[in-house]
Design a protein around this motif. Structure first.
Motif, PDB file in Angstrom:
ATOM      1  N   ASP A  31       0.760  -1.128   0.052  1.00 13.66           N
ATOM      2  CA  ASP A  31       0.036   0.105  -0.090  1.00 13.66           C
ATOM      3  C   ASP A  31       0.860   1.312   0.206  1.00 13.66           C
ATOM      4  OD1 ASP A  31      -2.761   1.399   0.429  1.00 13.66           O
ATOM      5  OD2 ASP A  31      -1.335   2.354   2.118  1.00 13.66           O
ATOM      6  N   THR A  32       0.638   2.108  -0.820  1.00 14.35           N
ATOM      7  CA  THR A  32       1.323   3.405  -0.799  1.00 14.35           C
ATOM      8  C   THR A  32       0.463   4.638  -0.684  1.00 14.35           C
ATOM      9  OG1 THR A  32       0.755   3.473  -3.266  1.00 14.35           O
ATOM     10  CG2 THR A  32       2.949   2.733  -2.596  1.00 14.35           C
ATOM     11  N   THR A  33      -1.315   4.368  -0.422  1.00 12.93           N
ATOM     12  CA  THR A  33      -1.846   5.439  -0.225  1.00 12.93           C
ATOM     13  C   THR A  33      -1.878   5.871   1.412  1.00 12.93           C
ATOM     14  OG1 THR A  33      -3.848   3.991   0.419  1.00 12.93           O
ATOM     15  CG2 THR A  33      -3.313   4.614  -1.778  1.00 12.93           C
ATOM     16  N   GLY A  34      -1.291   5.292   2.179  1.00 12.17           N
ATOM     17  CA  GLY A  34      -1.405   5.301   3.523  1.00 12.17           C
ATOM     18  C   GLY A  34      -2.884   5.141   4.514  1.00 12.17           C
ATOM     19  N   LYS A  35      -3.891   4.871   3.479  1.00 13.00           N
ATOM     20  CA  LYS A  35      -5.076   4.665   4.056  1.00 13.00           C
ATOM     21  C   LYS A  35      -5.153   3.652   5.293  1.00 13.00           C
ATOM     22  CE  LYS A  35      -7.708   6.680   0.206  1.00 13.00           C
ATOM     23  NZ  LYS A  35      -8.652   6.583  -1.053  1.00 13.00           N
ATOM     24  N   PRO A  36      -4.773   2.355   4.964  1.00 11.35           N
ATOM     25  CA  PRO A  36      -4.766   1.497   6.189  1.00 11.35           C
ATOM     26  C   PRO A  36      -4.142   2.008   7.345  1.00 11.35           C
ATOM     27  CG  PRO A  36      -4.364   0.330   4.106  1.00 11.35           C
ATOM     28  CD  PRO A  36      -4.247   1.752   3.920  1.00 11.35           C
ATOM     29  N   ALA A  37      -2.892   2.343   7.301  1.00 14.52           N
ATOM     30  CA  ALA A  37      -2.137   2.941   8.475  1.00 14.52           C
ATOM     31  C   ALA A  37      -2.805   4.099   8.946  1.00 14.52           C
ATOM     32  CB  ALA A  37      -0.651   3.199   8.145  1.00 14.52           C
ATOM     33  N   GLN A  38      -3.479   5.242   8.352  1.00 15.40           N
ATOM     34  CA  GLN A  38      -4.021   6.190   8.843  1.00 15.40           C
ATOM     35  C   GLN A  38      -5.165   5.708   9.515  1.00 15.40           C
ATOM     36  OE1 GLN A  38      -2.434   8.454   9.693  1.00 15.40           O
ATOM     37  NE2 GLN A  38      -1.164   9.387   8.104  1.00 15.40           N
ATOM     38  N   ALA A  39      -6.104   4.978   8.817  1.00 13.54           N
ATOM     39  CA  ALA A  39      -7.070   3.978   9.581  1.00 13.54           C
ATOM     40  C   ALA A  39      -6.686   3.651  11.110  1.00 13.54           C
ATOM     41  CB  ALA A  39      -7.725   3.135   8.887  1.00 13.54           C
ATOM     42  N   VAL A  40      -5.725   3.068  11.159  1.00 17.23           N
ATOM     43  CA  VAL A  40      -5.216   2.701  12.597  1.00 17.23           C
ATOM     44  C   VAL A  40      -5.033   3.621  13.452  1.00 17.23           C
ATOM     45  CG1 VAL A  40      -3.209   1.377  13.590  1.00 17.23           C
ATOM     46  CG2 VAL A  40      -4.492   0.421  11.685  1.00 17.23           C
ATOM     47  N   ASN A  41      -4.190   4.662  12.791  1.00 13.34           N
ATOM     48  CA  ASN A  41      -3.886   5.745  13.667  1.00 13.34           C
ATOM     49  C   ASN A  41      -5.136   6.461  14.342  1.00 13.34           C
ATOM     50  OD1 ASN A  41      -1.133   5.692  13.550  1.00 13.34           O
ATOM     51  ND2 ASN A  41      -1.013   7.135  11.880  1.00 13.34           N
ATOM     52  N   GLN A  50     -10.035  10.843  21.189  1.00 16.33           N
ATOM     53  CA  GLN A  50      -9.434  11.878  20.852  1.00 16.33           C
ATOM     54  C   GLN A  50      -9.641  11.922  19.201  1.00 16.33           C
ATOM     55  OE1 GLN A  50      -8.192  14.284  22.724  1.00 16.33           O
ATOM     56  NE2 GLN A  50      -8.508  12.670  24.509  1.00 16.33           N
ATOM     57  N   VAL A  51      -9.455  13.165  18.548  1.00 12.81           N
ATOM     58  CA  VAL A  51      -9.697  13.032  17.238  1.00 12.81           C
ATOM     59  C   VAL A  51      -8.149  13.444  16.438  1.00 12.81           C
ATOM     60  CG1 VAL A  51     -10.882  14.408  15.219  1.00 12.81           C
ATOM     61  CG2 VAL A  51     -12.155  13.861  17.364  1.00 12.81           C
ATOM     62  N   VAL A  52      -7.798  12.898  15.450  1.00 11.82           N
ATOM     63  CA  VAL A  52      -6.475  13.304  14.804  1.00 11.82           C
ATOM     64  C   VAL A  52      -6.467  14.429  14.187  1.00 11.82           C
ATOM     65  CG1 VAL A  52      -4.849  12.698  12.799  1.00 11.82           C
ATOM     66  CG2 VAL A  52      -5.876  10.833  14.316  1.00 11.82           C
ATOM     67  N   LYS A  58       6.649   9.911   6.454  1.00 11.99           N
ATOM     68  CA  LYS A  58       7.866  10.263   6.198  1.00 11.99           C
ATOM     69  C   LYS A  58       8.668   8.896   6.100  1.00 11.99           C
ATOM     70  CE  LYS A  58       9.361  10.528  11.198  1.00 11.99           C
ATOM     71  NZ  LYS A  58       9.982  11.203  12.271  1.00 11.99           N
ATOM     72  N   ASP A  59       9.659   9.185   5.568  1.00  9.97           N
ATOM     73  CA  ASP A  59      10.671   7.923   5.411  1.00  9.97           C
ATOM     74  C   ASP A  59      11.608   7.826   6.577  1.00  9.97           C
ATOM     75  OD1 ASP A  59       9.854   6.958   2.943  1.00  9.97           O
ATOM     76  OD2 ASP A  59      10.693   8.435   1.770  1.00  9.97           O
ATOM     77  N   THR A  60      11.808   6.692   7.191  1.00 12.71           N
ATOM     78  CA  THR A  60      12.447   6.406   8.303  1.00 12.71           C
ATOM     79  C   THR A  60      13.505   5.353   8.160  1.00 12.71           C
ATOM     80  OG1 THR A  60      11.101   5.128   9.516  1.00 12.71           O
ATOM     81  CG2 THR A  60      10.646   7.580   9.698  1.00 12.71           C
ATOM     82  N   PRO A  61      14.272   4.999   9.136  1.00  8.44           N
ATOM     83  CA  PRO A  61      15.238   3.828   9.308  1.00  8.44           C
ATOM     84  C   PRO A  61      14.150   2.646   9.219  1.00  8.44           C
ATOM     85  CG  PRO A  61      15.971   5.455  10.581  1.00  8.44           C
ATOM     86  CD  PRO A  61      14.925   6.095  10.177  1.00  8.44           C
ATOM     87  N   LEU A  62      13.011   2.760   9.728  1.00  9.61           N
ATOM     88  CA  LEU A  62      11.943   1.659   9.938  1.00  9.61           C
ATOM     89  C   LEU A  62      11.340   1.498   8.649  1.00  9.61           C
ATOM     90  CD1 LEU A  62      10.284   2.307  13.464  1.00  9.61           C
ATOM     91  CD2 LEU A  62      12.426   0.524  12.712  1.00  9.61           C
ATOM     92  N   GLY A  63      11.424   2.502   7.479  1.00 14.61           N
ATOM     93  CA  GLY A  63      10.465   2.294   6.542  1.00 14.61           C
ATOM     94  C   GLY A  63       9.742   3.626   6.489  1.00 14.61           C
ATOM     95  N   LYS A  64       8.583   3.289   5.313  1.00 14.01           N
ATOM     96  CA  LYS A  64       7.713   4.585   5.399  1.00 14.01           C
ATOM     97  C   LYS A  64       6.836   4.707   6.616  1.00 14.01           C
ATOM     98  CE  LYS A  64       5.515   7.141   2.513  1.00 14.01           C
ATOM     99  NZ  LYS A  64       6.348   8.422   1.749  1.00 14.01           N
ATOM    100  N   GLY A  65       6.877   5.677   7.398  1.00 13.96           N
ATOM    101  CA  GLY A  65       5.863   5.840   8.321  1.00 13.96           C
ATOM    102  C   GLY A  65       4.850   6.668   8.208  1.00 13.96           C
ATOM    103  N   TRP A  66       3.652   6.382   8.788  1.00  7.58           N
ATOM    104  CA  TRP A  66       2.455   7.025   8.470  1.00  7.58           C
ATOM    105  C   TRP A  66       2.183   7.756  10.065  1.00  7.58           C
ATOM    106  CZ3 TRP A  66       1.056   7.778   3.543  1.00  7.58           C
ATOM    107  CH2 TRP A  66       1.509   6.737   2.828  1.00  7.58           C
ATOM    108  N   LEU A  67       2.262   9.118  10.166  1.00  2.53           N
ATOM    109  CA  LEU A  67       2.086   9.834  11.339  1.00  2.53           C
ATOM    110  C   LEU A  67       0.801  10.671  11.493  1.00  2.53           C
ATOM    111  CD1 LEU A  67       5.109   9.584  10.306  1.00  2.53           C
ATOM    112  CD2 LEU A  67       5.587  11.747  11.411  1.00  2.53           C
TER     113      LEU A  67
END
Length: 119
Positions: A31-41, A50-52, A58-67
């Motif tokens: 996945d490159t859209t970030g939708k699954p990760a942002q849904a988890v966030n 709380q509401v995001v 961002k790209d990190t040493p762990l890989g693509k991070g969804w913030l």
């Protein structure tokens, strides 16, 4: 779901691993859209009532991070970073005073984590 947490007087650090439900897409890693990760966030922030307020990637040493960031009240802010690896989501959460978000302690928490190797 698996989790670990460390809490201090006015700050909390937590790691959360979500196992995909049976029958879930086996293609989360590409996945490159970030939708699954942002849904988890959003889900994690929602569990804390709380509401995001801000999302990014961002790209990190762990890989693509969804913030994601949210206001936790009483001068505290929440910062989430979610990574997808081997069809699991790995989320890191820090709830700290707003003045500490860029501190060495908080940055050290996020940079000290290791994830399983990609299969």
């Amino acid at each position: 779901m698996h989790r670990f947490a460390t809490a201090y007087v006015n700050r909390l650090y937590m790691g959360i691993v979500f196992d995909p439900p049976s029958g879930a897409s086996k293609d989360l890693d590409s996945d490159t859209t970030g939708k699954p990760a942002q849904a988890v966030n959003s889900t994690i922030a929602g569990l804390l009532r709380q509401v995001v307020s801000k999302t990014d990637s961002k790209d990190t040493p762990l890989g693509k991070g969804w913030l994601a960031d949210f206001d936790a009240g009483h001068g505290l802010v929440g910062h989430l970073e979610t990574y997808i690896r081997n069809n699991h989501t790995y989320s890191l959460l820090a709830i700290v005073p707003g003045s500490m978000v860029q501190s060495d302690e908080v940055q050290g928490f996020f940079s000290s984590v290791t994830l399983p190797k990609k299969q």
